[in-house]
Design an enzyme around this catalytic site. Structure first.
Site, PDB file in Angstrom:
ATOM      1  N   ASP A 306     -53.552 -62.188  15.961  1.00  0.00           N
ATOM      2  CA  ASP A 306     -54.514 -63.002  16.474  1.00  0.00           C
ATOM      3  C   ASP A 306     -55.554 -63.515  15.580  1.00  0.00           C
ATOM      4  O   ASP A 306     -56.180 -64.493  16.093  1.00  0.00           O
ATOM      5  CB  ASP A 306     -55.235 -62.056  17.544  1.00  0.00           C
ATOM      6  CG  ASP A 306     -54.332 -61.637  18.601  1.00  0.00           C
ATOM      7  OD1 ASP A 306     -53.412 -62.510  19.153  1.00  0.00           O
ATOM      8  OD2 ASP A 306     -54.519 -60.704  19.210  1.00  0.00           O
ATOM      9  N   TYR A 390     -55.586 -60.452  26.573  1.00  0.00           N
ATOM     10  CA  TYR A 390     -56.614 -59.675  25.888  1.00  0.00           C
ATOM     11  C   TYR A 390     -57.838 -60.151  25.656  1.00  0.00           C
ATOM     12  O   TYR A 390     -58.231 -61.247  24.956  1.00  0.00           O
ATOM     13  CB  TYR A 390     -56.009 -58.938  24.661  1.00  0.00           C
ATOM     14  CG  TYR A 390     -55.487 -57.454  24.909  1.00  0.00           C
ATOM     15  CD1 TYR A 390     -56.476 -56.579  25.108  1.00  0.00           C
ATOM     16  CD2 TYR A 390     -54.079 -57.288  25.108  1.00  0.00           C
ATOM     17  CE1 TYR A 390     -55.879 -55.310  25.177  1.00  0.00           C
ATOM     18  CE2 TYR A 390     -53.681 -55.980  25.529  1.00  0.00           C
ATOM     19  CZ  TYR A 390     -54.537 -54.878  25.566  1.00  0.00           C
ATOM     20  OH  TYR A 390     -54.277 -53.792  25.664  1.00  0.00           O
TER      21      TYR A 390
HETATM   22 NI    NI Z   1     -53.411 -52.832  24.636  1.00  0.00          NI
END
Ligand code: NI
Length: 646
Positions: A306, A390
């Site tokens: 990320d 996320y």
């Molecule tokens: Ni997770």
């Protein structure tokens, strides 16, 4: 620049600290200087800005307190020539100071690529056919989620800039579409040519029907028994802010922000005996990786880097749209550039506030009937990034006893796949009918340029062990704490050992505390885990940094990222494994400590449809840095005088 919400901030001066992030004006100026350069003009039509950030001045120069020229570091992606340029742009001399071509790598994903990729997939006849098999003829509510393709050694993928794209169905305009994966279909897209190379259709799987919405209306009626809880600071906060420089309770911290790392801390020190004692020169998340454990063709490629593939800062939230902090809050604003070099202002990118943290220390003496108690206060500097499904909160905490804590808060939506109703997931948890939340891990690597009372530091492994029965241990109760100097990079590759209470001590051998011992801080692990992927798997090759929890390197300016400068589609071996290959000496030198920690995620039904925050992190605790408890001078809590004493 930062919005003065509190009155605690002094007016910002035009004089930069050499590590201040680029201002909006500087981002604009750096792009203009680039656009005016002949080399850029030649490629401008097909070249995109990947990132524009501060080119940090040399550490020696910052520590010497000299005036550093302001420079920007710019990464450009030339989509026609399929190559990358790294530029250093001098804002001081208004010129491109260096222009370097880097071939054979893939810089981070661009937002414009995601948008164009979605359209390319939706226009592809093979994809349309796959959707039609699933009864989907109107694709306006089909969402395409392209992710960097990884590197699995397929010869026909070599050298191409690729995404693997999967699809989701949005059932209403505000629908949580992550809840409705369209199973079995993966498109491979060449991002430079924006061409769909192939569409794999492994068969129709019913689209999971259950709503995954979590807004107020979906959760109605809200519980009604929650009474007001207010944090009031009638005298304002206890910190002061000057530009990006923060002072709070003896702590001196320079805050920074980069598109890749997000929140960065610089020159962290503690005022003691009238001088600021250095602890950290620089601290930031150097990389993240989220390897998934599902081997199916629709999911095996999922392992998201990320930081290097997306950018933690580039994905940071503006907390004007929702901040989780209470009390008197100070915000820092960030300035970024988009793909075409236009300024993107990110107001309230970083949040800073104070929190009450329970008891700092206390003791009651029944003989005197006296109790001394102090409450703990901590300074919180935080930022939230949404990267795909996320949401990650990156939180630094500073305590009055000299402790520094780093914590990631993991929340958002699980990554899920569709499975048929008769299938029992082997590599995931069924969280709703037909919805498989796949097992995965979240790894974070923190690059900690430690400067305990100066740059020359050493690192020791510390653990405890029992003493064997015998004359040294006549009663069987004896144990010792062992310290072992880590003198080379290979010796410093270590795993946690919670059963032996392992931690690592960073000492300055040249500076002694009042007890004649070298001053030190200890890195104390929190929850951690090891990877379950095979050593020769693609993800372990690319994310070698997750195979050890501790790494120590001698400070080298070019060594900044645990998985290397450009992890996207990299064949592997870059970053820490490469840095430590020469097994350099790390004793009594300017050391950089790299700590990897993993959050192991076997999803729970309770993580659906949105995940309650999970926490992972570590502590940096003074260990003989001070001669005694440095928080004795914290005054007794006044509130307690009012309400605790009868
Ligand atoms: Ni997770």
């Amino acid at each position: 620049m930062g919005v003065v919400d509190t009155g605690a901030a002094e007016p910002r001066t035009s004089l930069h600290h050499p590590l201040d992030p680029l201002s909006s004006e500087e981002v604009t100026s750096a792009v203009a200087i680039t656009r005016a350069d002949g080399r850029f003009r030649e490629v401008a039509a097909h070249t995109r800005f990947v990132s524009v950030s501060l080119h940090e001045p040399a550490k020696e120069s910052v520590l010497a307190g000299g005036v550093s020229p302001r420079e920007a570091f710019i990464i450009l992606l030339d989509r026609a020539r399929e190559t990358t340029y790294e530029l250093v742009v001098s804002l001081t001399s208004q010129s491109v100071a260096s222009w370097r071509e880097v071939r054979g790598i893939q810089p981070a994903f661009l937002m414009s690529e995601e948008v164009a990729c979605e359209q390319a997939v939706k226009n592809d006849p093979r994809f349309l056919e796959a959707m039609s098999k699933r009864g989907l003829t109107d694709l306006s509510d089909v969402i395409i989620d392209p992710v960097p393709a990884g590197n699995f050694g397929y010869p026909d993928e070599e050298g191409l800039r690729l995404a693997r794209a999967t699809a989701y169905l949005r059932r209403s305009p505000d629908d949580n579409w992550w809840a409705h994966p369209i199973g079995g279909v993966v498109a491979l897209v060449d991002l430079h040519k924006m061409q769909v190379l192939n569409v794999e259709d492994r068969g129709v799987v019913p689209i999971p029907p259950e709503s995954g919405n979590y807004d107020v209306a979906s959760a109605a009626p809200p519980r009604s028994d929650l009474k007001a809880l207010e944090i009031t600071q009638p005298d304002g906060p206890s910190f002061t802010v000057r530009g990006w420089q923060v002072e709070w309770q003896r702590w001196h911290i320079h805050v920074g922000f980069t598109p890749r790392e997000g929140l960065v801390l610089h020159t962290v020190g503690y005022e003691d005996g009238g001088r600021v004692r250095p602890i950290l020169y620089r601290a930031a998340v150097s990389e993240m990786v989220v390897p998934y454990g599902d081997p199916s063709r629709s999911h095996y490629f999922r392992s998201f880097f990320d930081a290097g593939e997306n950018g933690i800062g580039a994905s940071a939230n503006s907390l004007t749209r929702g901040c989780d902090c209470l009390g008197e809050i100070y915000y820092f604003d960030a300035a970024l550039a988009d793909d075409v070099g236009e300024l993107v202002e990110l107001p309230h990118a970083i949040c800073m506030h104070e929190e009450d943290y329970g008891v700092l220390w206390r003791h009651s003496d029944w003989r005197t009937d006296r109790t001394e108690v102090r409450r703990s206060r901590r300074l919180v500097i935080s930022s939230f990034s949404t990267i795909g499904n996320y949401d990650y909160g990156f939180f630094w905490y500073f305590y009055q006893d000299g402790t520094i804590q780093f914590e990631v808060k993991l929340t958002g939506i699980l990554q899920m796949g569709a499975i048929s109703s008769d299938e029992i997931p082997q590599h995931g948890t069924l969280v709703a009918p037909g919805l498989n939340a796949m097992y995965h891990q979240h790894y974070f690597n923190l690059r900690l340029d430690m400067d305990i009372d100066g740059t020359a530091n050493s690192v020791y492994e510390v653990h405890s062990e029992s003493v064997p029965p015998g004359p040294e241990n006549p009663f069987g109760n004896a144990f010792v704490a062992r310290r072992t100097l880590l003198s080379t990079e290979q010796e410093a590759r270590q795993l946690i050992d919670p059963l032996a209470a392992r931690s690592w001590e960073i000492v300055n051998p040249a500076v002694q505390n009042g007890l004649g011992r070298p001053v030190a801080y200890r890195l104390i692990p929190g929850d951690n885990v090891v990877p379950f992927a095979q050593p020769d798997s693609a993800v372990i090759k690319r994310a070698g940094f997750i195979t050890s929890h501790l790494w120590v390197t001698p400070y080298t300016p070019g060594e900044r990222y645990a998985a290397g400068d450009y992890p996207s589609q990299h064949p592997g071996g870059a970053g820490l494994p490469e840095y430590v290959a020469a097994d350099r000496a790390i004793d009594n030198t300017d050391v950089v400590v790299w700590y990897t920690f993993g959050h192991h995620h076997i999803p729970r039904p309770e993580d659906w449809p949105i995940m309650p925050a999970a926490y992972a992190g570590f502590l940096l605790k003074p260990f003989g840095f001070f001669d005694r408890n440095p928080s004795l001078d914290v005054p007794p809590p006044t509130a307690c005088h009012n309400s605790c004493h009868e």
